[in-house]
Motif scaffolding. Sequence first.
Motif, PDB file in Angstrom:
ATOM      1  N   LEU A 214      -0.064  -1.488  36.568  1.00 22.98           N
ATOM      2  CA  LEU A 214       0.671  -1.521  37.818  1.00 22.98           C
ATOM      3  C   LEU A 214       1.514  -0.259  37.918  1.00 22.98           C
ATOM      4  CD1 LEU A 214       1.900  -5.228  37.744  1.00 22.98           C
ATOM      5  CD2 LEU A 214      -0.179  -4.318  38.740  1.00 22.98           C
ATOM      6  N   GLY A 215       1.584   0.317  39.110  1.00 22.70           N
ATOM      7  CA  GLY A 215       2.365   1.518  39.300  1.00 22.70           C
ATOM      8  C   GLY A 215       1.623   2.509  40.173  1.00 22.70           C
ATOM      9  N   THR A 216       2.171   3.710  40.323  1.00 20.96           N
ATOM     10  CA  THR A 216       1.550   4.771  41.100  1.00 20.96           C
ATOM     11  C   THR A 216       1.016   5.821  40.136  1.00 20.96           C
ATOM     12  OG1 THR A 216       3.082   4.357  42.917  1.00 20.96           O
ATOM     13  CG2 THR A 216       1.910   6.450  42.937  1.00 20.96           C
ATOM     14  N   PRO A 217      -0.292   6.072  40.125  1.00 18.11           N
ATOM     15  CA  PRO A 217      -0.915   6.857  39.045  1.00 18.11           C
ATOM     16  C   PRO A 217      -0.246   8.179  38.726  1.00 18.11           C
ATOM     17  CG  PRO A 217      -2.599   5.843  40.409  1.00 18.11           C
ATOM     18  CD  PRO A 217      -1.292   5.532  41.073  1.00 18.11           C
ATOM     19  N   ALA A 218       0.115   8.966  39.731  1.00 11.60           N
ATOM     20  CA  ALA A 218       0.630  10.306  39.456  1.00 11.60           C
ATOM     21  C   ALA A 218       1.936  10.292  38.677  1.00 11.60           C
ATOM     22  CB  ALA A 218       0.832  11.061  40.768  1.00 11.60           C
ATOM     23  N   TYR A 219       2.634   9.161  38.674  1.00  9.42           N
ATOM     24  CA  TYR A 219       3.958   9.103  38.054  1.00  9.42           C
ATOM     25  C   TYR A 219       4.005   8.191  36.825  1.00  9.42           C
ATOM     26  CZ  TYR A 219       5.175  11.357  42.410  1.00  9.42           C
ATOM     27  OH  TYR A 219       5.213  12.240  43.457  1.00  9.42           O
ATOM     28  N   MET A 220       2.895   7.587  36.456  1.00 10.27           N
ATOM     29  CA  MET A 220       2.901   6.632  35.353  1.00 10.27           C
ATOM     30  C   MET A 220       2.866   7.341  34.011  1.00 10.27           C
ATOM     31  SD  MET A 220       0.611   3.366  36.574  1.00 10.27           S
ATOM     32  CE  MET A 220      -0.920   4.200  36.241  1.00 10.27           C
ATOM     33  N   ALA A 221       3.593   6.772  33.044  1.00 11.95           N
ATOM     34  CA  ALA A 221       3.566   7.275  31.683  1.00 11.95           C
ATOM     35  C   ALA A 221       2.201   6.996  31.052  1.00 11.95           C
ATOM     36  CB  ALA A 221       4.666   6.612  30.865  1.00 11.95           C
ATOM     37  N   PRO A 222       1.795   7.781  30.038  1.00 10.41           N
ATOM     38  CA  PRO A 222       0.484   7.566  29.416  1.00 10.41           C
ATOM     39  C   PRO A 222       0.290   6.145  28.907  1.00 10.41           C
ATOM     40  CG  PRO A 222       1.385   9.672  28.726  1.00 10.41           C
ATOM     41  CD  PRO A 222       2.462   8.992  29.519  1.00 10.41           C
ATOM     42  N   GLU A 223       1.310   5.558  28.306  1.00  7.71           N
ATOM     43  CA  GLU A 223       1.151   4.193  27.790  1.00  7.71           C
ATOM     44  C   GLU A 223       0.981   3.189  28.927  1.00  7.71           C
ATOM     45  OE1 GLU A 223       5.669   5.069  27.735  1.00  7.71           O
ATOM     46  OE2 GLU A 223       3.764   6.133  27.461  1.00  7.71           O
ATOM     47  N   GLN A 224       1.565   3.485  30.082  1.00  2.00           N
ATOM     48  CA  GLN A 224       1.390   2.610  31.240  1.00  2.00           C
ATOM     49  C   GLN A 224      -0.028   2.760  31.787  1.00  2.00           C
ATOM     50  OE1 GLN A 224       4.551   3.133  34.061  1.00  2.00           O
ATOM     51  NE2 GLN A 224       3.760   1.626  35.514  1.00  2.00           N
ATOM     52  N   TRP A 225      -0.538   3.991  31.805  1.00  3.02           N
ATOM     53  CA  TRP A 225      -1.926   4.230  32.204  1.00  3.02           C
ATOM     54  C   TRP A 225      -2.887   3.397  31.351  1.00  3.02           C
ATOM     55  CZ3 TRP A 225      -5.240   6.756  35.415  1.00  3.02           C
ATOM     56  CH2 TRP A 225      -4.700   7.630  36.363  1.00  3.02           C
ATOM     57  N   ALA A 226      -2.593   3.330  30.043  1.00  2.00           N
ATOM     58  CA  ALA A 226      -3.494   2.658  29.113  1.00  2.00           C
ATOM     59  C   ALA A 226      -3.327   1.147  29.115  1.00  2.00           C
ATOM     60  CB  ALA A 226      -3.280   3.210  27.703  1.00  2.00           C
TER      61      ALA A 226
END
Length: 480
Positions: A214-226
């Motif tokens: 959950l979040g907006t891709p351009a601003y997400m931390a790497p761990e959030q991306w994963a």
Amino acid sequence: MHCENCSSEHPVSAPCVEQVTWTGAESSDSVPRTIPALFDLRGRTLGHYRLTQLLGSGGMGTVYLAEQTTIGARVAVKVLHPGLAQDARLRARFYAEARTVNLIGHPNIVRIFDINESEDGLHYFVMEYLDGLPLSRLQRPAQPELVAWLLAQACDALEAVHRSGVVHRDLKPDNLLMMERPGERPTLKVLDFGVAKALHGPGNPEQTMAGQVLGTPAYMAPEQWAGQPVDGRADVYSLGVTGYLLVTGQLPYPRGQLAELVLSPAPPPPLRAPHELAPDVPEALSRALLRALARNPSERFTSALEFKKALLASVQPAPRLQASPGAHLAHAAQAAHEPSSTPSTPIPALPALPEPNDPTPPPTWTARVRRGKEGGSVVVHCSELSRGGLFMCCAEPFPQIFTRLEFTLLIGGEEVECVGEVVRHVDSAQARAWRMSPGVGLQFINPSARLRELLMRLHPPRPPSVAAQSAGAKEALAPF
């Protein structure tokens, strides 16, 4: 993810719906397949509040300006999209936003007054109305002192959020609002806790489902991306992305390469330091932003309070009041509405601002265009700045092709004199089709050494391998 078909943020498996702006806050297994078009409630009364004006729309709800019917006070009302209200999990997330904000109760966080359901099943909550400027609409590159001052206030809010056991998870320029009052320094409010998550406790199944991103891709931390567990350091990363964008005019990673660079097992190439891209950025501020953007959470600031201390130590104590970028926007807006003493101007002013819900708005610059023999000047916004030229956002009638324009370009914190030749027109119809602002493309004529130096910093030469990879993109953009 970012949809290449409709230029919006929504789950890759969800259908493209142009009427709804997706924020990336929805997951494909929790959003119904059919999302209604924007549900216009202007003129309706919900409880004691009459909805008067549409302020914005996201994946979860629509926000309206409203009047309290008995005393006329202005408030903002967020209404859950009716098509989503049938899902108990989404209703729970919607109400959790109001509870989270009230639990924290910080002066740099938007206040929520009421939460209710109408007789016909509309779910809504009532917030304070904030007359301000989203940081997504702040002129970029922005004054470093102002950026540090605003981010420090965001850190104050985040410190309270994290101490309450919550992670915001969707910090971005659209969710940070700057307010200015004459004679006072700008203040900041943090908005939209729609995807915030408790650090501890079971939560509900929808919010803790393994693998959800959950979040907006351009601003997400790497761990959030994963899809890994996150803590307050993920918010510090998002705030670092925001700061990097505001002081340099560009994101740390190109949008098209973001997933590859952030999620690759191999370390990504070193980020360009902000002070190398914008010479007026202090090196101390540059170091603070790069530390906030560390790929490994353990290498970032341990808390928002620590990030705040680094931000304030890197610049002057506060921004100069007379240099507020909001004043530049106000100046441009005033120029757009003041009657001209002459029948026409070379370029009518039409300050072009990104859409409020655009998660990664393009960088903009300001130019003051001289009116030639008529005297005076007009302020316009520019985009697509490159070593060859730029694009001026303006209204018709356009100056003719091959017309030469003299203008002063604000770039890298300094004013540079330029001459350009009009080589392209983009009228309103083309602009709508291409999702851009109308205006004219200019080619630089005999650019000065200083202009070439500043442009080289913004667009350094790339290795041949990278240049070859982007050849297709250049061809696609050629018509622009």
